[in-house]
Write an enzyme that holds these catalytic residues in place. Structure first.
Site, PDB file in Angstrom:
ATOM      1  N   LYS A   1       2.238 -78.972 -18.136  1.00 51.30           N
ATOM      2  CA  LYS A   1       3.179 -78.592 -17.087  1.00 51.30           C
ATOM      3  C   LYS A   1       2.785 -77.257 -16.459  1.00 51.30           C
ATOM      4  O   LYS A   1       3.202 -76.946 -15.363  1.00 51.30           O
ATOM      5  CB  LYS A   1       4.603 -78.459 -17.663  1.00 51.30           C
ATOM      6  CG  LYS A   1       5.150 -79.739 -18.264  1.00 51.30           C
ATOM      7  CD  LYS A   1       5.391 -80.807 -17.208  1.00 51.30           C
ATOM      8  CE  LYS A   1       5.878 -82.094 -17.843  1.00 51.30           C
ATOM      9  NZ  LYS A   1       5.486 -83.284 -17.047  1.00 51.30           N
TER      10      LYS A   1
ATOM     11  N   LEU B   1       2.870 -93.037 -14.869  1.00 58.04           N
ATOM     12  CA  LEU B   1       3.588 -92.405 -13.765  1.00 58.04           C
ATOM     13  C   LEU B   1       2.678 -91.316 -13.215  1.00 58.04           C
ATOM     14  O   LEU B   1       2.367 -90.356 -13.914  1.00 58.04           O
ATOM     15  CB  LEU B   1       4.885 -91.783 -14.264  1.00 58.04           C
ATOM     16  CG  LEU B   1       5.775 -92.696 -15.100  1.00 58.04           C
ATOM     17  CD1 LEU B   1       7.035 -91.954 -15.514  1.00 58.04           C
ATOM     18  CD2 LEU B   1       6.109 -93.962 -14.348  1.00 58.04           C
TER      19      LEU B   1
ATOM     20  N   ASP C   1       0.260 -86.879 -16.986  1.00 58.71           N
ATOM     21  CA  ASP C   1      -0.164 -85.555 -17.456  1.00 58.71           C
ATOM     22  C   ASP C   1      -0.052 -85.419 -18.978  1.00 58.71           C
ATOM     23  O   ASP C   1      -0.311 -84.362 -19.527  1.00 58.71           O
ATOM     24  CB  ASP C   1       0.615 -84.438 -16.746  1.00 58.71           C
ATOM     25  CG  ASP C   1       2.086 -84.382 -17.143  1.00 58.71           C
ATOM     26  OD1 ASP C   1       2.496 -85.119 -18.076  1.00 58.71           O
ATOM     27  OD2 ASP C   1       2.828 -83.607 -16.519  1.00 58.71           O
TER      28      ASP C   1
END
Ligand code: AMP
Ligand code: MG
Length: 881
Positions: free
Chosen positions: A362, A77, A215
């Site tokens: 994040k 993703l 990530d």
């Protein structure tokens, strides 16, 4: 009304070229929203997940692993933009380490797996329209990566953001792309179908997909999970990790009581008032790592059965239309989460995986650790820790929050963190080269961190806290340091300009408009074409008056050669005019013709558009303190609010059976409560907001009851009284059990001090200061400990008031081993020198003398006597003397 919203949304989606499946899914969600679905899961409808398979216990032969892997594809993703880190492009294009971006590392991980196992292992990205081009450019370096018959990416769908009231698509002409959002990562299933990638995969004999975020570099395609899935014929597997105390956010899996299926409850799906269950790590002991494995054949069957609508639970996400601008209008984004598909498939399972498979970046805090030598890349490009110690906990100040600010402050690379357990940075120092962090590191108020600096103190396990090993007395510095180190900075929030005075700006503010916004006159006079006044002087030039413009008027006419328009200061220049001649240089005529006795050059007396500030420029930087002039600039630049470190709310609660409110009649042994008002005022003067609660009597029950109420509303609690050695020193006896420390501090007055944190609703930690009751002690304690703490919370610097050199005008004595904070009237000698005159009443109960004093004189611990005329340090309490 909302019919219209749906119709408009669908029209927009069609215009944008989105396919019928995507539109159908959107309609499905829209209808749920309209029907009032909140997308929440109530605690009473679920049970904890219970016993699950641990990956570590899965036994798989090499051949089983190879076979499973040969039928698996990796799907990443990759729609994330990293807006939280101030990025505008694909987050995965950010360099992680050794010159490699997330995408480079993902590609290299896949290539290494292919080589190790001799499998094809396709890699496909799910991009958003914003991330595709940039990402494919990075992958293009790896020629062998693409496999025949498959694209390297597919683009996820988009949907309109909705206005909360009428559920119509929002309009945002400033940046129309912001009117759209991706429908959450749950859209991966729809997009796999609509892009044709699902069919292509199945045609190639690929039966399983491993889906994870780009990530999260810990999410490698582990063949053991694939083999386990194949062996047990599981249609859908979600990876979960053990939750620790610091994992308060993030979704968790649970078992739905009504049908026994596993469901995912994400943060946005918690019912109001049920946060405590959500956070209870004993009850919900694992969290969803957002790494899922899916059987693609089952997926296709299910999508066909349900005509393209998988029916994932809806997530109603409330955001701002411009995510980077908290003052932009609220919108609703209808989303679904990838992991919630677990409930759709009969026989779904969860698998417990090590924490190493969950390493998302994040924030720049995460990035710092990942870039540091705490981690390295092994030969398969897996991120491995250099030791089995827990990852360092990092909390960087707001200046580092965006990648740009982060990079600027680590120009020579990030520090060594191999030996670091925690790092907290307050302020915004630039780090030099080869900095090493060891153990617990607090960097506070540095301008820069020197090259080759070694910071921090190794944490010695086993050793009891320093306080217990030495005597039970702390120095003033030790106590203050312990207080400051325990404080979390006040959260940031956008607040109205008129409430922001004195607060610290948390994030750079850009001008929304040009200043001036249009060319305008700086004089009362006549707007002209400069060339018309050639030769004007004692012999005037006459110009025809063609109109008049006042401030606030939009001139609808032009000024040509030989013409003039009367114009007032601040009025918009008419088209054609390039300069202004001041009224003093004319005959001031109002109509007909004006006689001009001076020449002009283009630009004369014109304030050009954008001269002061260009739209988009940073006008106020993070870290600045809001003052009246800052407010003027912000207002002029189009801002009604500013994001600042919030004012903490202080609640004052005095204790003592003898206290009655000011103004109330006194009984025979009673006194007026003066501390409450004094502490309230001192808190407000320090920049906090504050309130007073009615004083409580000297019983545990009264105090605890009072505090229970207070802890829900306070950011900081101050109590007074009841902390010394008396028989009714209730604060000490009651709060000791609540985790508040009571210590002796080597100072006078203010020796007994209590400090700690009470736990508020939802686990919120609320600092509590238990100050002594004598008014002077209470005041000095506030000045020495509470005021710096409040300033720390608000990020105001310096935290302590500066010491000034003064001359003491009378001799004083001071106890050995304690720092004395005496009260003095501080004035200036005729030569401008500071003089400190100690007040007569130095006892802790002398309020009149406390009130008369405007400074504290500070006698060090090792000084027992000062003679008149000697030097003494003073703290000025009310600004300049
Ligand atoms: P305590 O610390 O409770 O033993 O109080 C020490 C002294 O301070 C006593 O003389 C109290 O009466 C006085 N005192 C305590 N609280 C207050 C207050 N809120 N206002 C004024 N005096 C107080
Ligand atoms: Mg008392």
């Amino acid at each position: 009304m909302s019919d219209q919203g749906l119709r408009e949304s669908v029209d927009l989606m069609r215009q944008r070229g989105l396919g019928p499946e995507a539109i159908k899914v959107f309609e499905h969600y829209y209808e749920q929203l309209e029907a009032g679905a909140l997308g929440t899961i109530a605690e009473e409808s679920i049970e904890p997940l219970g016993e699950i398979q641990a990956l570590g216990e899965v036994q798989v032969t090499d051949e089983e692993a190879r076979r499973a892997l040969s039928q698996t594809a990796v799907i990443k993703l990759n729609g994330g933009l990293g807006t939280g880190m101030g990025m505008t492009g694909a987050k995965s294009a950010l360099e992680v380490r050794d010159g490699l971006t997330f995408l480079d590392i993902i590609a290299l991980q896949v290539l290494a797996l292919r080589e190790r196992w001799g499998v094809e292992l396709p890699l496909v990205l799910m991009n958003s329209f914003r991330t595709s081009e940039e990402s494919l450019k990075i992958l293009a370096k790896y020629e062998a990566l693409a496999v025949p018959g498959l694209p390297l990416d597919f683009i996820q769908n988009a949907e309109p953001k909705l206005t909360p009231g009428d559920l119509r698509p929002v309009t945002w002409p400033r940046d129309p792309e912001l009117e759209w959002c991706p429908p959450g990562h749950g859209d991966v299933y729809v997009s796999l179908v609509t892009s044709g990638v699902l069919d292509s995969l199945l045609e190639k004999g690929i039966r399983f997909a491993f889906l994870s975020n780009s990530d999260n570099l810990g999410a490698t395609c582990d063949p053991d999970v694939a083999a386990w899935m194949v062996e047990h014929d599981v249609p859908f597997v979600a990876e979960v990790c053990r939750r620790t105390k610091s994992d308060r956010k993030g979704g968790h899996l649970a078992v739905r009581k009504c049908d026994g299926r596993i469901v995912l409850r994400d943060t946005a799906m918690v019912e109001d008032g049920e946060e405590r269950f959500f956070r209870d790590i004993r009850r919900h002991s694992t969290f969803n790592a957002n790494n899922v494995w899916i059987n693609l054949e089952v997926l296709r069957e299910r999508m066909t059965d349900r005509q393209g609508v998988l029916g994932l639970p809806i997530i109603v996400n409330h955001k701002n239309v411009d995510p980077a601008d908290p003052s932009s209008p609220d919108v609703i984004q209808l989303e679904s989460a990838m992991g919630t598909a677990i409930e759709v498939f009969e026989g779904s399972e969860a698998i417990l995986v090590p924490r190493t498979r969950f390493r998302p970046v994040k924030t720049t805090n995460d990035l710092l650790v990942l870039r540091s030598d705490f981690f390295s890349l092994d030969e398969s490009y897996h991120v491995v820790a250099s030791s089995d110690r827990p990852e360092p906990y990092v909390d960087l100040d707001s200046a580092y929050r965006f990648v740009s600010g982060f990079e600027q402050r680590f120009p020579h690379g990030v520090p060594s963190m191999r030996e670091c357990t925690s790092l907290r940075v307050i302020g915004d120092p630039v780090f030099g080269r080869d900095v090493t962090l060891v153990g617990e590191v607090l960097i506070d108020g540095y301008h820069r961190v020197r090259d080759h600096a070694v910071l921090g103190e190794p944490v010695q396990a086993e050793q009891p806290p320093a306080r217990a090993t030495r005597s039970d007395v702390r120095t003033v510095e030790e106590h203050l340091r312990a207080i400051l180190a325990s404080l979390e900075p006040a959260p940031t929030a956008p607040i109205p300009l008129t409430e922001s005075l004195g607060l610290v700006v948390a994030r750079d503010v850009r001008a929304r408009v040009n200043l001036p916004g249009f060319d305008n006159s700086s004089m009362d006079g006549y707007a002209v074409v400069a060339a018309s006044l050639k030769g004007a002087g004692p012999e005037p030039v006459r110009l025809r008056i063609v109109g008049e413009v006042a401030a606030g008027e939009d001139p609808g006419f032009r000024v040509g050669p030989g013409e003039a328009a009367r114009i007032m200061t601040g009025a918009k220049m008419p088209e054609g005019a390039d300069s202004v001649i001041a009224v003093e240089d004319t005959d001031g005529a109002a109509e007909g013709e004006v006689e001009c006795r001076a020449t002009a050059r283009p630009g004369r007396f014109v304030r050009p558009r954008g001269e002061d500030v260009a739209a988009g420029a940073v006008v106020v930087a993070a870290g600045e303190i809001v003052g009246p002039r800052t407010i003027a600039l912000l207002a002029a630049c189009g801002h009604a609010t500013v994001e600042v470190h919030r004012r903490p709310h202080v609640v004052v609660l005095s204790t003592g059976n003898e206290l009655v409110a000011p103004g109330a009649p006194l009984g025979p042994a009673q006194i007026h409560d003066s501390n409450s008002s004094m502490l309230w005022a001192a808190a407000v003067a320090a920049g906090a907001s504050a309130e007073i609660r009615t004083a409580v009597g000297d019983t545990d029950a009264e105090l605890l009851e009072g505090l229970e109420e207070v802890v829900g509303v306070a950011d900081v609690i101050i109590t007074s009284g009841g902390v010394s050695m008396g028989a009714y020193d209730v604060v000490k006896s009651a709060l000791r059990r609540k985790g508040i420390d009571f210590i002796k501090v080597a100072m006078q007055p203010g020796k007994p001090q209590g400090f700690g944190h009470l736990t508020g609703p939802e686990g919120r930690q609320v600092p509590l200061f238990a100050l002594p009751g004598n008014p002077v002690s209470s005041f000095v304690s506030f000045e020495v400990f509470v005021r710096p703490a409040l300033r720390r919370l608000m990020r105001l610097k310096p935290e302590k008031r500066r010491l000034r050199a003064a001359t003491v005008t009378a001799g004083v004595r001071s106890p050995e081993g304690r720092r004395q904070f005496g009260r003095a009237v501080v004035s200036r000698s005729p030569e401008g020198e500071l003089l400190a005159s100690p007040v007569a009443g130095q006892g802790s109960h002398f309020l009149a003398d406390l009130s008369r004093a405007n400074g504290l004189f500070v006698v060090p611990e090792d000084v027992t006597e000062l003679l008149a005329g000697e030097h003494v340090d003073v703290i000025l309490l009310d600004g300049e003397a």
